[in-house]
Design an enzyme around this catalytic site. Structure first.
Site, mmCIF file in Angstrom:
data_model
loop_
_atom_site.group_PDB
_atom_site.id
_atom_site.type_symbol
_atom_site.label_atom_id
_atom_site.label_comp_id
_atom_site.label_asym_id
_atom_site.label_seq_id
_atom_site.Cartn_x
_atom_site.Cartn_y
_atom_site.Cartn_z
ATOM 1 N N HIS B 12 0.832 -1.222 0.000
ATOM 2 C CA HIS B 12 0.000 0.000 0.000
ATOM 3 C C HIS B 12 0.863 1.268 0.000
ATOM 4 O O HIS B 12 0.555 2.241 0.687
ATOM 5 C CB HIS B 12 -0.997 -0.030 1.163
ATOM 6 C CG HIS B 12 -0.377 -0.151 2.540
ATOM 7 N ND1 HIS B 12 -0.997 -0.789 3.586
ATOM 8 C CD2 HIS B 12 0.789 0.312 3.042
ATOM 9 C CE1 HIS B 12 -0.234 -0.710 4.666
ATOM 10 N NE2 HIS B 12 0.847 -0.042 4.366
ATOM 11 N N HIS B 59 -0.614 4.977 9.603
ATOM 12 C CA HIS B 59 0.786 5.444 9.657
ATOM 13 C C HIS B 59 0.847 6.775 10.393
ATOM 14 O O HIS B 59 1.112 7.817 9.779
ATOM 15 C CB HIS B 59 1.343 5.608 8.250
ATOM 16 C CG HIS B 59 1.273 4.367 7.422
ATOM 17 N ND1 HIS B 59 0.120 3.934 6.829
ATOM 18 C CD2 HIS B 59 2.225 3.467 7.086
ATOM 19 C CE1 HIS B 59 0.362 2.814 6.149
ATOM 20 N NE2 HIS B 59 1.629 2.501 6.292
#
Lengths: 150, 288
Positions: B12, B59
């Site tokens: 990703h 993240h």
């Protein structure tokens, strides 16, 4: 009984564990604040003043001002948080990752295009791969440094 | 009843999202990456699910260091693409499936997994890049993702992250939860992240094709053994961020063969180096 931390002998690598997270809490939360456009503007206008709003250590502030990501990581920073500084500076993730190797942007990009860094010699400290402490900085910077020291 | 029909595995990488958003997919650097997903875009059209259960990691976007849930399930009606510091990705809002998500939350918690239930969350590239890769570019306003998506965030940022074994067991619990939902729904489970990569320190840029290839082989043929791989092996062999691969074991654990069914059909397998700092891996497994 002490905790088992089997990841301490991986060269050029700091695992962001609970201890690092505790050390870096304010540094990383400062980074999170840069996800808001208004904060990015205020930071860019006066970096030092903005940093002084955070209860970070002086060493952490100096590392941010110098954009020394390796130093930031040793002081508790995590790359996903530190990436917000790079985003504020308009840097890509590749530019940020490359900056920690000492290579130029072009040297790092070329290494990736040619299949990336090999794991050989880079699994454990004491081996002789390019990520080991005795081979820093990498790329031209390292070679010129070597010449200077002879 | 609802059932899991297929699992999809993919990296990703944020730069892939940027390449899509900036119209760079035909540049020589990116062409091989997107070619590897051409099959998958057609496959998703031909095998359109009712719901995608999407395993990803945040993240440092929705979760700062204020709270670090190990497993977080999104039960909201919708999730906005996050501004990660570069501005939000120009992609459609992600529509959730609150009924199935809350059903899964209740079932999985009762199977001894501590899920954090999240009713408000922006989703970052970890979730939107896989959707873009399999659905192609979508206009943020006029476009739409093909079906509702249940975001499932796993902590792989702060150590200790969940073990491969725990992720594999969790996948099995998710399969049981889906199958106990009364509505007749076709559900796909996607595992994202990986493959080998390291984004920090003098070892940044590490790629280990041999590790990645063996991981894909074993994920297909013998996931129960793969689940026993300790965290340190990922770090040493696949880089500090290669640990994201444990999330693939959640999706794999949800496949029928793990519960005594037939082995899955490998519909597609793809591998390429590099995309930015990372090796790209992609796999589609169908339940027979």
């Amino acid at each position: 009984m002490s905790l088992v931390k089997p990841y301490l002998d991986v060269p050029g690598t700091t695992i962001f564990d609970a201890e690092q997270s505790r050390k870096g809490y304010h540094l990383n939360q400062f980074c999170m604040s840069l996800m808001q456009a208004a904060n990015r503007e205020r930071f860019k206008a006066n970096e030092r003043a903005y940093l002084d709003e955070w209860p970070m250590t002086e060493a952490q502030k100096q590392a941010v001002l110098a954009r020394d990501l390796n130093r930031c990581i040793s002081l508790g920073g995590n790359i996903y948080f530190l990436a917000k500084i790079g985003a504020t500076d308009g840097k890509s993730f590749q530019q940020m990752a490359g900056s920690m190797t000492g290579m130029t942007e072009e040297e790092y990009r070329d290494m990736m295009i040619h299949g990336g860094r090999s794991v050989e010699g880079n699994r454990r400290t004491g081996e002789d791969g390019d990520a080991q402490p005795q081979h820093q900085p990498q790329g031209k910077a390292g070679r010129s440094g070597q010449k200077a020291s002879i | 009843m609802a059932r899991i029909t297929a699992s999809v595995y993919t990296s990703h990488i944020p730069a892939i999202g940027a390449a899509l958003d900036l119209g760079k997919t035909h540049e020589p650097y990116w062409q091989p990456v997107f070619q590897g997903y051409e099959f998958s875009r057609q496959w998703l059209k031909d095998h359109r699910p009712d719901v995608i259960f999407l395993v990803f990691n945040d993240h440092a976007t929705a979760f700062s260091l204020d709270m670090i849930p190990t497993f977080a399930i999104g039960t909201a009606a919708e999730f906005k693409p996050a501004d990660e510091g570069w501005g939000a990705r120009p992609v459609p809002t992600v529509i959730g499936h609150p009924e199935l998500a809350s059903h899964i939350a209740q079932s999985v918690i009762q199977q001894d997994f501590d899920l954090t239930i999240v009713n408000k969350m922006d989703v970052d590239h970890g979730l939107t890049v896989p959707l873009s890769l399999l659905c192609g570019a979508q206009d943020p306003v006029k476009g739409a993702w093909p079906c509702p998506v249940i975001p499932f965030a796993v902590n792989v940022v702060q150590y200790p992250v969940p073990s491969g074994q725990r992720c594999f067991n969790l996948g099995q619990a998710i399969r049981r939860a889906v199958e106990s939902f009364d509505e007749d729904l076709n559900v796909q489970i996607w595992g994202t992240g990986g493959m080998s990569h390291q984004l920090q320190g003098p070892r940044a840029g590490l790629i280990n094709k041999a590790f990645d290839s063996a991981f894909l082989d074993q994920l297909i043929a013998d996931p129960a053994t793969l689940a026993k791989k300790p965290h340190i092996d990922y770090v040493r062999e696949a880089g500090s961020e290669g640990i994201e691969l444990v999330m693939w074991l959640i999706a794999r654990g949800a496949m029928a063969d793990v519960a005594g069914g037939k082995p899955p059909h490998v519909a597609h397998r793809f591998y390429h180096v590099p995309a930015s700092n990372t090796a790209v891996g992609h796999l589609i497994l169908e339940n027979s």
